[in-house]
Design an enzyme around this catalytic site. Structure first.
Site, PDB file in Angstrom:
ATOM      1  CE  LYS A 299      -0.337  -0.442   4.995  1.00  0.00           C
ATOM      2  NZ  LYS A 299      -1.147  -0.950   6.108  1.00  0.00           N
TER       3      LYS A 299
ATOM      4  CE1 TYR B 160      11.849  31.493   4.882  1.00  0.00           C
ATOM      5  CE2 TYR B 160      11.927  29.093   4.758  1.00  0.00           C
ATOM      6  CZ  TYR B 160      11.804  30.331   4.132  1.00  0.00           C
ATOM      7  OH  TYR B 160      11.646  30.394   2.784  1.00  0.00           O
TER       8      TYR B 160
END
Ligand SMILES: *Cc1c(COP(=O)(O)O)cnc(C)c1O
Length: 365
Positions: free
Chosen positions: A39, A262
């Site tokens: 999956k 940042y």
């Protein structure tokens, strides 16, 4: 003249011989047949490539999350049977029946709908009974199950060929897991014994690696196929499959007192040689490792991240090293385990692997 093609900035090297070997290791450890869980694009490794590779190992089923994944495997020319791991949605069922995929049944309504669809095609659909022994995500609970099974037997276009359950805590709670296994065995007994079902399955990777399961004849490993053990310190040897890599794009020395990235969460306290790497959270490298001591591997050594991971780039401290522009960087792989990155991002390896974005070029070897 064609413009010269550039190599990718961030790529994932995927070792197909390692995944084959891990499958064999899983099969041996399980002592029974295997449903390879593929999956989420084979846990980010690339659904078609992994399915084609593992299909050559003659596994019993592929386990997928939804019809989109099932379709991709079928369209890749893989003939291995496909099993849908969770409850299905009504709109998915006609395709499931038409393609002969194998659903697990969690409710009578679901069973009746499948039965009607199979009847209309004059088909007999093989289904597995899903039983909830403690996961709380799908399946029938034990109470009243015998009566339900009697009713299911009346659905002539369904063949109940298997019975599965799912472990919720095999990597963290042995007592609860043993309880789930006992409950599963009890259910088998109440429904007429294990031999009533062609396929009996319960274990994910942690269940397969940590527990004996006499009453099962199919295991559903996912994570361990991709070389990651859900159980710390387990003696089973798994080979690394994915190595996430990037390159140094820039190296500079910044003076003391210079903020990096940042929010200036990191400020240099001395002249610092800073390498910028061409990968970020836009590639699936988790921003959450910022400030948690994550490291990368360059030229045989580890170097610490500085400041926050940005979307496309991140910075590391390479003071006192020969690290140079163009150097290859291992974000995780054989030297820095994905489990380590996951822990520093306060998450699990499953999430890191499935979160590697399409921008990262998958390279198969
Ligand atoms: C995802 C999944 C697995 C595989 O789990 P791993 O921990 O990755 O081995 C097995 N069974 C079911 C039902 C699943 O959803």
């Amino acid at each position: 003249m064609n413009p010269p093609p550039s190599p990718p900035r961030a790529w994932a090297e995927i070792d197909l011989s390692a995944i084959r070997e891990n499958l064999r290791t899983a099969r041996e450890a399980a002592g029974c047949e295997v449903m390879a869980v593929v999956k989420a694009g084979a846990y980010g490794h690339g659904l078609e490539e992994i399915a084609r590779t593992l299909a050559e190992e003659e596994i019993a089923f592929f386990g997928v999350a939804n019809v989109g994944e099932a379709r991709r495997i079928a369209e890749a020319g893989v003939a291995t049977r496909i099993y849908l791991l969770g409850a299905t949605w009504a709109e998915e069922r006609a395709e499931i029946v038409a393609r002969g995929w194998t659903p697990c049944i969690s409710s009578l309504d679901e069973a009746r709908h499948f039965n009607d669809l199979a009847f209309m095609r004059s088909a007999r659909l093989k289904v597995h009974l899903s039983v909830d022994t403690g996961m709380g995500r799908g399946g029938f609970v034990a109470e009243g199950l015998a009566a339900i099974v009697e009713e299911l037997k009346g659905l002539g276009s369904l063949e109940i060929e298997g019975i599965g359950s799912h472990l919720s805590s095999a990597d963290e709670d042995e007592e609860f897991t043993r309880g789930q296994m006992a409950k599963y065995e009890e259910i088998l007994g109440a429904l007429g014994g294990p031999e009533r079902f062609r396929w009996r399955h319960l274990s994910n990777s942690a269940g397969l690696m940590g527990y004996a399961r006499e009453h099962c004849n199919l295991a559903r490993p996912g994570l361990m196929l991709y070389g990651v053990s859900p159980l710390q310190g387990h003696p089973l040897r798994l080979r690394n499959v994915m190595s996430l890599k990037s390159r140094v794009t820039l190296v500079r020395t910044l003076p003391a007192g210079h903020g990096i990235s940042y929010g200036r969460a990191f400020v240099t306290t001395k002249p610092t040689r800073v390498a910028t790497i061409g990968i970020g959270y836009g590639d699936g490298y988790p921003r959450h490792v910022s400030g948690n001591g994550a490291e990368v591997f360059i030229r045989g050594r580890r170097f610490p991240l500085l400041g926050r991971v940005t979307m496309d780039q991140l910075m590391v401290d390479v003071t006192g090293s020969e690290v140079d522009e163009g150097d290859e960087v291992e974000m995780f792989g054989p030297n820095i385990r994905v489990e380590e990155v996951a822990a520093k991002a306060d998450t699990i390896a499953w999430e890191i692997l499935t979160g590697i974005t399409p921008r990262v070029v998958r390279v198969y070897a």
